[in-house]
Every structure is written in structure tokens, then in C-alpha cells.
Design a protein around this motif. Structure first.
Motif, PDB file in Angstrom:
ATOM      1  N   LEU A  48       0.882  -1.209   0.047  1.00 47.57           N
ATOM      2  CA  LEU A  48      -0.050   0.074  -0.114  1.00 47.57           C
ATOM      3  C   LEU A  48       0.853   1.375  -0.211  1.00 47.57           C
ATOM      4  CD1 LEU A  48      -3.104  -0.906   2.214  1.00 47.57           C
ATOM      5  CD2 LEU A  48      -3.057  -0.442  -0.193  1.00 47.57           C
ATOM      6  N   PRO A  49       1.899   1.411   0.841  1.00 46.22           N
ATOM      7  CA  PRO A  49       2.958   2.746   0.609  1.00 46.22           C
ATOM      8  C   PRO A  49       3.335   2.921  -0.555  1.00 46.22           C
ATOM      9  CG  PRO A  49       3.494   1.148   2.695  1.00 46.22           C
ATOM     10  CD  PRO A  49       2.561   0.671   1.656  1.00 46.22           C
ATOM     11  N   PHE A  50       3.369   2.083  -1.525  1.00 41.45           N
ATOM     12  CA  PHE A  50       3.821   2.415  -2.885  1.00 41.45           C
ATOM     13  C   PHE A  50       2.882   2.804  -3.798  1.00 41.45           C
ATOM     14  CE2 PHE A  50       6.550  -0.904  -1.247  1.00 41.45           C
ATOM     15  CZ  PHE A  50       7.832  -0.352  -1.391  1.00 41.45           C
ATOM     16  N   TRP A  51       1.680   2.677  -3.330  1.00 43.89           N
ATOM     17  CA  TRP A  51       0.284   3.053  -4.148  1.00 43.89           C
ATOM     18  C   TRP A  51       0.434   4.565  -4.483  1.00 43.89           C
ATOM     19  CZ3 TRP A  51      -2.935   1.562  -7.805  1.00 43.89           C
ATOM     20  CH2 TRP A  51      -4.031   2.193  -8.161  1.00 43.89           C
ATOM     21  N   PRO A  52       0.461   5.435  -3.646  1.00 43.42           N
ATOM     22  CA  PRO A  52       0.564   6.845  -4.077  1.00 43.42           C
ATOM     23  C   PRO A  52       1.673   7.286  -4.951  1.00 43.42           C
ATOM     24  CG  PRO A  52       0.402   6.560  -1.743  1.00 43.42           C
ATOM     25  CD  PRO A  52       0.664   5.130  -2.155  1.00 43.42           C
ATOM     26  N   THR A  53       2.535   6.432  -4.907  1.00 40.28           N
ATOM     27  CA  THR A  53       3.897   6.746  -5.812  1.00 40.28           C
ATOM     28  C   THR A  53       3.612   6.297  -7.167  1.00 40.28           C
ATOM     29  OG1 THR A  53       5.464   6.377  -3.975  1.00 40.28           O
ATOM     30  CG2 THR A  53       6.131   6.282  -6.382  1.00 40.28           C
ATOM     31  N   LEU A  54       2.916   5.061  -7.314  1.00 40.70           N
ATOM     32  CA  LEU A  54       2.342   4.634  -8.476  1.00 40.70           C
ATOM     33  C   LEU A  54       1.410   5.550  -9.313  1.00 40.70           C
ATOM     34  CD1 LEU A  54       2.102   0.868  -7.795  1.00 40.70           C
ATOM     35  CD2 LEU A  54       3.902   2.110  -9.198  1.00 40.70           C
ATOM     36  N   MET A  55       0.497   5.906  -8.308  1.00 44.78           N
ATOM     37  CA  MET A  55      -0.701   7.028  -8.946  1.00 44.78           C
ATOM     38  C   MET A  55       0.205   8.132  -9.317  1.00 44.78           C
ATOM     39  SD  MET A  55      -3.618   9.055  -6.495  1.00 44.78           S
ATOM     40  CE  MET A  55      -2.350  10.231  -6.019  1.00 44.78           C
ATOM     41  N   LEU A  56       1.069   8.983  -8.548  1.00 44.05           N
ATOM     42  CA  LEU A  56       1.701  10.108  -8.913  1.00 44.05           C
ATOM     43  C   LEU A  56       2.378   9.771 -10.387  1.00 44.05           C
ATOM     44  CD1 LEU A  56       3.106  12.840  -8.683  1.00 44.05           C
ATOM     45  CD2 LEU A  56       4.714  11.776  -7.295  1.00 44.05           C
ATOM     46  N   ARG A  57       3.017   8.444 -10.505  1.00 43.57           N
ATOM     47  CA  ARG A  57       3.685   8.343 -11.829  1.00 43.57           C
ATOM     48  C   ARG A  57       2.771   8.415 -12.928  1.00 43.57           C
ATOM     49  NH1 ARG A  57       8.568   3.452 -12.481  1.00 43.57           N
ATOM     50  NH2 ARG A  57       8.759   3.978 -14.574  1.00 43.57           N
ATOM     51  N   SER A  58       1.673   7.415 -12.765  1.00 47.57           N
ATOM     52  CA  SER A  58       0.797   7.513 -13.812  1.00 47.57           C
ATOM     53  C   SER A  58       0.111   8.962 -14.211  1.00 47.57           C
ATOM     54  CB  SER A  58      -0.537   6.629 -13.075  1.00 47.57           C
ATOM     55  OG  SER A  58      -1.555   6.558 -14.304  1.00 47.57           O
ATOM     56  N   LEU A  59       0.076   9.883 -13.272  1.00 49.62           N
ATOM     57  CA  LEU A  59      -0.500  11.252 -13.568  1.00 49.62           C
ATOM     58  C   LEU A  59       0.549  11.921 -14.274  1.00 49.62           C
ATOM     59  CD1 LEU A  59      -2.338  12.227 -10.273  1.00 49.62           C
ATOM     60  CD2 LEU A  59      -3.528  12.182 -12.505  1.00 49.62           C
ATOM     61  N   ARG A  60       1.805  11.776 -13.961  1.00 57.96           N
ATOM     62  CA  ARG A  60       2.794  12.422 -14.619  1.00 57.96           C
ATOM     63  C   ARG A  60       2.938  11.860 -16.003  1.00 57.96           C
ATOM     64  NH1 ARG A  60       7.517  13.100  -9.990  1.00 57.96           N
ATOM     65  NH2 ARG A  60       6.592  15.015  -8.913  1.00 57.96           N
ATOM     66  N   TRP A  61       2.905  10.565 -16.105  1.00 60.11           N
ATOM     67  CA  TRP A  61       2.925   9.994 -17.648  1.00 60.11           C
ATOM     68  C   TRP A  61       1.921  10.434 -18.500  1.00 60.11           C
ATOM     69  CZ3 TRP A  61      -0.314   5.988 -19.794  1.00 60.11           C
ATOM     70  CH2 TRP A  61       0.181   5.566 -20.894  1.00 60.11           C
ATOM     71  N   ARG A  62       0.861  10.278 -18.051  1.00 60.79           N
ATOM     72  CA  ARG A  62      -0.442  10.835 -18.975  1.00 60.79           C
ATOM     73  C   ARG A  62      -0.169  12.269 -19.179  1.00 60.79           C
ATOM     74  NH1 ARG A  62      -4.111   8.578 -14.939  1.00 60.79           N
ATOM     75  NH2 ARG A  62      -5.019  10.598 -14.687  1.00 60.79           N
ATOM     76  N   LEU A  63       0.143  13.207 -18.629  1.00 59.28           N
ATOM     77  CA  LEU A  63       0.081  14.706 -18.821  1.00 59.28           C
ATOM     78  C   LEU A  63       1.625  14.949 -19.378  1.00 59.28           C
ATOM     79  CD1 LEU A  63      -1.417  16.166 -15.581  1.00 59.28           C
ATOM     80  CD2 LEU A  63      -2.345  15.911 -17.918  1.00 59.28           C
ATOM     81  N   ALA A  64       2.487  14.571 -19.045  1.00 58.40           N
ATOM     82  CA  ALA A  64       3.872  14.834 -19.822  1.00 58.40           C
ATOM     83  C   ALA A  64       4.065  14.396 -21.178  1.00 58.40           C
ATOM     84  CB  ALA A  64       5.044  13.965 -19.021  1.00 58.40           C
ATOM     85  N   HIS A  65       3.183  13.380 -21.573  1.00 51.90           N
ATOM     86  CA  HIS A  65       3.176  13.093 -23.104  1.00 51.90           C
ATOM     87  C   HIS A  65       1.945  13.737 -23.733  1.00 51.90           C
ATOM     88  CE1 HIS A  65       6.512  10.057 -22.989  1.00 51.90           C
ATOM     89  NE2 HIS A  65       5.871   9.804 -21.804  1.00 51.90           N
ATOM     90  N   THR A  66       0.967  14.561 -23.133  1.00 55.88           N
ATOM     91  CA  THR A  66       0.209  15.068 -23.872  1.00 55.88           C
ATOM     92  C   THR A  66       0.576  16.654 -24.247  1.00 55.88           C
ATOM     93  OG1 THR A  66      -1.455  13.866 -22.714  1.00 55.88           O
ATOM     94  CG2 THR A  66      -2.403  16.072 -23.644  1.00 55.88           C
ATOM     95  N   ARG A  67       0.372  17.012 -25.441  1.00 60.68           N
ATOM     96  CA  ARG A  67       0.728  18.340 -25.827  1.00 60.68           C
ATOM     97  C   ARG A  67      -0.627  19.293 -26.425  1.00 60.68           C
ATOM     98  NH1 ARG A  67       4.679  15.502 -28.548  1.00 60.68           N
ATOM     99  NH2 ARG A  67       3.728  16.003 -30.527  1.00 60.68           N
ATOM    100  N   TRP A  68      -0.570  20.535 -26.010  1.00 56.06           N
ATOM    101  CA  TRP A  68      -1.328  21.204 -26.873  1.00 56.06           C
ATOM    102  C   TRP A  68      -0.549  22.496 -27.408  1.00 56.06           C
ATOM    103  CZ3 TRP A  68      -4.058  25.991 -25.015  1.00 56.06           C
ATOM    104  CH2 TRP A  68      -5.055  26.544 -25.926  1.00 56.06           C
ATOM    105  N   ARG A  69      -0.817  22.541 -28.782  1.00 55.33           N
ATOM    106  CA  ARG A  69      -0.018  23.809 -29.330  1.00 55.33           C
ATOM    107  C   ARG A  69       1.525  23.842 -29.032  1.00 55.33           C
ATOM    108  NH1 ARG A  69      -4.513  28.747 -28.735  1.00 55.33           N
ATOM    109  NH2 ARG A  69      -5.831  27.807 -31.014  1.00 55.33           N
ATOM    110  N   GLY A  70       1.732  22.537 -29.062  1.00 55.90           N
ATOM    111  CA  GLY A  70       3.469  22.515 -28.735  1.00 55.90           C
ATOM    112  C   GLY A  70       4.015  22.630 -27.152  1.00 55.90           C
ATOM    113  N   ARG A  71       3.031  22.773 -26.399  1.00 54.88           N
ATOM    114  CA  ARG A  71       3.313  22.969 -25.081  1.00 54.88           C
ATOM    115  C   ARG A  71       2.585  21.752 -24.184  1.00 54.88           C
ATOM    116  NH1 ARG A  71       1.518  28.446 -22.369  1.00 54.88           N
ATOM    117  NH2 ARG A  71       2.724  27.650 -20.792  1.00 54.88           N
TER     118      ARG A  71
END
Length: 363
Positions: A112-135
Motif C-alpha cells: 500500500l505505501p507504494f500506491w501513491p507513488t504509482l498514482m503520481l507516476r501515472s498522472l505525470r506520464w499521462r500529462l507529460a506526453h500530452t501536448r497542446w499547441r506545442g506545449r
């Protein structure tokens, strides 16, 4: 560059409205859904991170903001290791749960202590690979904040898992004087978790919406500066208790009606009691889910803002409920084949209910 001649764009007192549209069709998503489902089954679940990446790319590329589609360049490889770790933990839990329930409970507690880290990593992965108008979009939350979200639930969850393991294993043979203690603790832990659920929902929502962002792009103007969103302080846990309270009231009301009129309902629906009862239950769950989804989305996006953008949301409960009932009926009639079309229709309604405005003076 914004096309100010677009008739869908207009200026309001809060700035220029940037229309959000979802252009996907159910037929297009059905092909992707069938391919992802087939490859996931063939690979015994190992393809799931890649299927998720393909799904995200499809939905991002069919989401237009101010006439320009989002883009997603993730391929799933970054999430493969976390996925394999979760699969290993789940497989080990299944193997030992019957013979060693206490060991299985301790395994879950250790993970369970690793679950927040996995959630954080998932959020960062989804957004870091998403672009709008080059940003690129971004998530600026840290691991400490993610752990703090779930920390209040740690103690009751530990008591619940260990207590259930003790009741399921050979340790359940208590003496007559103390046989009530573990069941009582398990019941109290479950009640505590139910009481904490709206508060945890509020904490998770604040953590997410206060850390969305847009990374710095080319140029030096205000719009090129990295920025974060924020959530108004007026969004309090009491709003989430009201939403979850409505769900509990609906479930309690349905249970009461079933208890009071069980004989009458069984007589009336004698022709097909099981199927009709299942449809009634699913209809109730859809109604309660629509209440929670519409209320949560409207509350959060109406209070989310950044230095240069404002959000607003109007998602009528009646429209979401009617669409959910239509999707349920068509999924039943088509034996589930309508599911991709239902997902597309629901996504379109939810996305296009959000309004994005650029504040005056923002390039």
C-alpha cells in the motif's frame, strides 16, 4: 495562433472562450477497443499498458481545444514495469490468500505505501506526453503530497485487512470471552473508512486539480511561462459529504423499498424476476453514479483556475442520466457490442460540458 474569425470563439467579460470539442466516432473507437481487448487477452494482460497508451492517444487526438487537437506521444513502455509489479503482487496474493490469509493481508499492507507513488507516476506520464499547441501538460505534485492524501485511511485499512484475515484463518477460533473483539474492530474499521471516503475524495481532488499545469513553451510571453492550476478554497469536504450522502441515501432507500415490497415485486415480476431485478439494480447504480459524476465534475471545474485560464462546467444530471440509461439499454440489446459507442458518447458529453476561457491580456 488563435483564429479570431472562428464563429465559435467569442469574448466574454472573463476573456476569450476556447471551445472544446470531441470529434471521435463510436465506430473508430470500436476497432481500437477490439484490437486492444484481443491483444490484452492473448498476452494474459501484459499488453495492458500499451493498450492504455493507444486509448489515451485516440481520445487526446480527438479532443480539440480552440480548434486544435491535443496530441499524445506515450507508448506504454514507461508504465510496463509498474504494471508487472502490480501483476506480481496480485498473483502472489491470489496464490497465498486461501492458505495464508494473514500473510496475504500483510502483503497488501506492505504494498500500500507504494500506491501513491504509482498514482503520481501515472498522472505525470499521462500529462507529460500530452501536448497542446506545442506545449506539454504537466503534473507538479510530489510524492509527499500523494502519500498525505491517503494517510488518514492507513490505520482503519490496516485494521480491516488484518481483522478479516484473522476471521478467515485458523486464528478465528477465539475463546468465548473475546470472540467479539475482532469482528467489532473490523466493523468499526469499515465504518471509519466509509466515513472517511468523502474526505479522501476531497483531498484527492484538491491534490489533482491544484497540481495540473502547462509547461513552458517557446517564447517569452505570459502564455509561454510554466503555470499551475489551483482549486478555490471554497471547495470544502462538506460538498463531497453531500454528494456521497446522496449516494448512500439512494442505496438505503432502495434497500428499504425492497424490504417493504419484496413480496409484491416478486409477484409482479414473476415472469423474469432475475433479469428484471438485475436491470433495476443497474439502473439504480447508473443513477447514483450519474449524480456523483455530474456533481463532482461541476464542482471541481467551476473552481479550477490558473493565472491565464478559467474553467467552467455545466453538466446537467438529467442529460448524463438519460445518456447512461440509453447506453445501458443498447449494451444489453447488443450483448455488449455497443460499449465503445457508449464510451464515446459519454466522453463527448462530459468534455463538451467544460468551458475554457483565456483571460484578457493573455497571448
Amino acid at each position: 495562433m488563435t483564429n479570431t474569425s472562428d464563429p465559435d470563439q467569442h469574448h466574454t467579460g472573463t476573456g476569450q472562450t476556447l471551445p472544446i470539442r470531441f470529434t471521435a466516432s463510436g465506430r473508430d473507437y470500436a476497432r481500437l477497443w477490439l484490437r486492444n481487448l484481443g491483444l490484452t487477452l492473448i498476452t494474459l494482460g501484459l499488453y495492458l499498458p500499451f493498450a492504455r497508451a493507444h486509448r489515451l492517444r485516440f481520445f487526446r487526438q480527438h479532443t480539440q481545444v480552440d480548434g486544435e487537437a491535443l496530441d499524445f506521444d506515450g507508448d506504454g513502455r514507461e508504465m510496463l514495469r509498474p504494471h508487472l509489479l502490480l501483476c506480481a503482487v496480485l498473483l502472489l496474493y491470489i496464490l497465498i490468500a486461501h492458505e495464508m490469509p494473514l500473510g496475504a493481508a500483510l502483503l497488501l499492507l506492505g504494498a500500500l505505501p507504494f500506491w501513491p507513488t504509482l498514482m503520481l507516476r501515472s498522472l505525470r506520464w499521462r500529462l507529460a506526453h500530452t501536448r497542446w499547441r506545442g506545449r506539454r501538460l504537466a503534473f507538479h505534485g510530489d510524492a509527499a503530497g500523494a502519500r498525505a492524501v491517503f494517510l488518514p485511511a492507513a490505520a482503519p485499512l490496516a485494521v480491516l485487512l488484518i481483522g478479516q484475515a484473522l476471521l478467515a484463518g485458523p486464528q478465528a477460533e477465539f475463546d468465548d470471552g473475546g470472540g467479539w473483539l475482532v469482528p467489532a474492530l473490523v466493523s468499526l474499521a469499515l465504518l471509519a473508512l466509509l466515513a472517511l471516503l468523502p474526505w479522501l475524495h476531497a483531498r484527492l481532488s484538491r491534490y489533482r486539480h491544484a497540481n495540473f499545469g502547462l509547461d513552458a513553451g517557446a517564447g517569452t510571453g505570459p502564455a509561454a511561462q510554466a503555470e499551475r492550476t489551483g482549486l478555490d478554497a471554497s471547495v470544502e469536504p462538506r460538498h463531497f459529504y453531500r454528494l456521497h450522502g446522496g449516494v448512500l441515501a439512494g442505496l438505503a432507500g432502495a434497500l428499504l423499498i425492497n424490504l417493504l415490497f419484496a413480496t409484491w415485486i416478486d409477484t409482479l415480476l414473476a415472469a423474469a424476476p432475475m433479469l428484471t431485478g438485475l436491470l433495476l439494480d443497474m439502473t439504480l447504480l447508473l443513477a447514483l453514479r450519474a449524480w456523483l459524476v455530474a456533481g463532482t465534475q461541476t464542482l471541481l471545474w467551476n473552481h479550477t483556475r490558473s493565472a491565464h485560464y478559467r474553467f467552467a462546467c455545466h453538466l446537467p444530471l438529467s442529460r448524463l442520466l438519460l445518456l447512461s440509461l440509453k447506453n445501458l439499454l443498447l449494451c444489453v440489446l447488443t450483448l455488449g457490442l455497443y460499449w465503445p459507442h457508449a464510451v464515446v458518447a459519454t466522453t463527448r458529453l462530459r468534455l463538451e460540458s467544460i468551458t475554457l476561457s483565456r483571460l484578457p491580456g493573455t497571448n
